[in-house]
Design a protein around this motif. Structure first.
Motif, short mmCIF file in Angstrom:
data_model
loop_
_atom_site.label_atom_id
_atom_site.label_comp_id
_atom_site.label_asym_id
_atom_site.label_seq_id
_atom_site.Cartn_x
_atom_site.Cartn_y
_atom_site.Cartn_z
N VAL A 1 53.60 -71.12 3.99
CA VAL A 1 52.82 -70.87 5.21
C VAL A 1 52.62 -72.16 5.99
O VAL A 1 52.75 -72.17 7.22
CB VAL A 1 51.47 -70.19 4.86
N GLU A 2 52.33 -73.25 5.30
CA GLU A 2 52.17 -74.51 6.01
C GLU A 2 53.47 -74.94 6.67
O GLU A 2 53.47 -75.50 7.75
CB GLU A 2 51.61 -75.60 5.09
N MET A 3 54.60 -74.65 6.04
CA MET A 3 55.89 -74.97 6.66
C MET A 3 56.14 -74.08 7.88
O MET A 3 56.53 -74.55 8.94
CB MET A 3 57.03 -74.82 5.67
N ILE A 4 55.90 -72.79 7.73
CA ILE A 4 56.17 -71.83 8.81
C ILE A 4 55.24 -72.07 10.01
O ILE A 4 55.68 -72.06 11.15
CB ILE A 4 56.03 -70.38 8.30
N LEU A 5 53.97 -72.28 9.74
CA LEU A 5 53.01 -72.45 10.83
C LEU A 5 52.95 -73.89 11.34
O LEU A 5 52.44 -74.11 12.44
CB LEU A 5 51.63 -71.97 10.41
N ALA A 6 53.45 -74.84 10.56
CA ALA A 6 53.56 -76.25 10.95
C ALA A 6 52.45 -76.67 11.91
O ALA A 6 52.66 -76.78 13.11
CB ALA A 6 54.94 -76.52 11.53
N ALA A 7 51.30 -76.91 11.37
CA ALA A 7 50.12 -77.24 12.18
C ALA A 7 50.37 -78.38 13.16
O ALA A 7 49.79 -78.42 14.23
CB ALA A 7 48.95 -77.57 11.27
N ASN A 8 51.25 -79.30 12.81
CA ASN A 8 51.49 -80.45 13.69
C ASN A 8 52.65 -80.21 14.66
O ASN A 8 53.03 -81.11 15.39
CB ASN A 8 51.73 -81.71 12.86
N GLU A 9 53.20 -79.03 14.67
CA GLU A 9 54.30 -78.70 15.57
C GLU A 9 54.04 -77.35 16.22
O GLU A 9 53.02 -76.72 15.97
CB GLU A 9 55.62 -78.57 14.78
N GLU A 10 54.98 -76.89 16.99
CA GLU A 10 54.90 -75.54 17.53
C GLU A 10 55.22 -74.56 16.41
O GLU A 10 56.22 -74.70 15.71
CB GLU A 10 55.93 -75.39 18.66
N PRO A 11 54.37 -73.55 16.19
CA PRO A 11 54.63 -72.59 15.10
C PRO A 11 55.99 -71.89 15.26
O PRO A 11 56.46 -71.65 16.37
CB PRO A 11 53.49 -71.59 15.23
N LEU A 12 56.58 -71.57 14.13
CA LEU A 12 57.89 -70.90 14.11
C LEU A 12 57.79 -69.44 14.55
O LEU A 12 58.74 -68.89 15.08
CB LEU A 12 58.47 -70.99 12.71
N LEU A 13 56.64 -68.83 14.35
CA LEU A 13 56.47 -67.42 14.69
C LEU A 13 56.14 -67.22 16.17
O LEU A 13 55.42 -68.00 16.76
CB LEU A 13 55.36 -66.80 13.85
N GLU A 14 56.68 -66.13 16.71
CA GLU A 14 56.37 -65.73 18.08
C GLU A 14 55.37 -64.58 18.01
O GLU A 14 55.25 -63.90 16.99
CB GLU A 14 57.67 -65.29 18.78
#
Length: 143
Positions: free
Chosen positions: A43-56
């Motif tokens: 979840v931390e990789m997918i949502l990547a708090a320091n980047e734009e989240p991978l999910l739309e």
């Protein structure tokens, strides 16, 4: 994973604090909690708090497979480090290798497959080109 992984082998890292309630009658962290550690990593990789989240909007990831290999016990109190890396990107799925470490010792490894899922249709949904571009640079090798 043929040889014992090291935390440094994983480009995505997270950690969890152990809770007394994670332990079982044998005094070690219960095997079911290992799935929660894997969830934290992915979840931390997918949502990547320091980047734009991978999910739309309107989409999520669902777990299609979680295969955990238990290698050593984890003891309370303390923390665990979780490593996650992408090893394969499909049309609508991602295969990850994950590992959990306590005090530098690899305690578990896992293969996790998540599927990109449309909340409207309740079915798998092909990755967009933008998602694919974000996933593929981190792809390492076939499982």
């Amino acid at each position: 994973m043929d040889q014992m992984p090291r935390l440094e082998d994983f480009p995505n890292r997270a950690y969890d604090k152990l809770r007394y309630g994670d332990t079982d009658r044998q005094g070690h962290v219960n095997n079911a909690v290992f799935a929660t550690f894997m969830e934290t990593g992915r979840v931390e990789m997918i949502l990547a708090a320091n980047e734009e989240p991978l999910l739309e909007d309107g989409y999520s990831f669902v777990v299609a497979k979680l295969d955990i290999n238990y290698l050593a016990e984890i003891l309370w109190p303390g923390t665990v480090d979780i490593g996650t890396r992408i090893v394969k990107v499909g049309r609508s799925s991602v295969t990850m290798q994950q590992a959990v470490f306590q005090n530098g010792v690899c305690c578990a490894t896992a293969e996790t497959v998540v599927v990109h899922f449309s909340q409207a249709t309740r079915k798998s949904h092909e990755f967009s080109e933008a998602q694919r571009a974000r996933l593929l640079p981190t792809e390492m090798a076939s499982v």
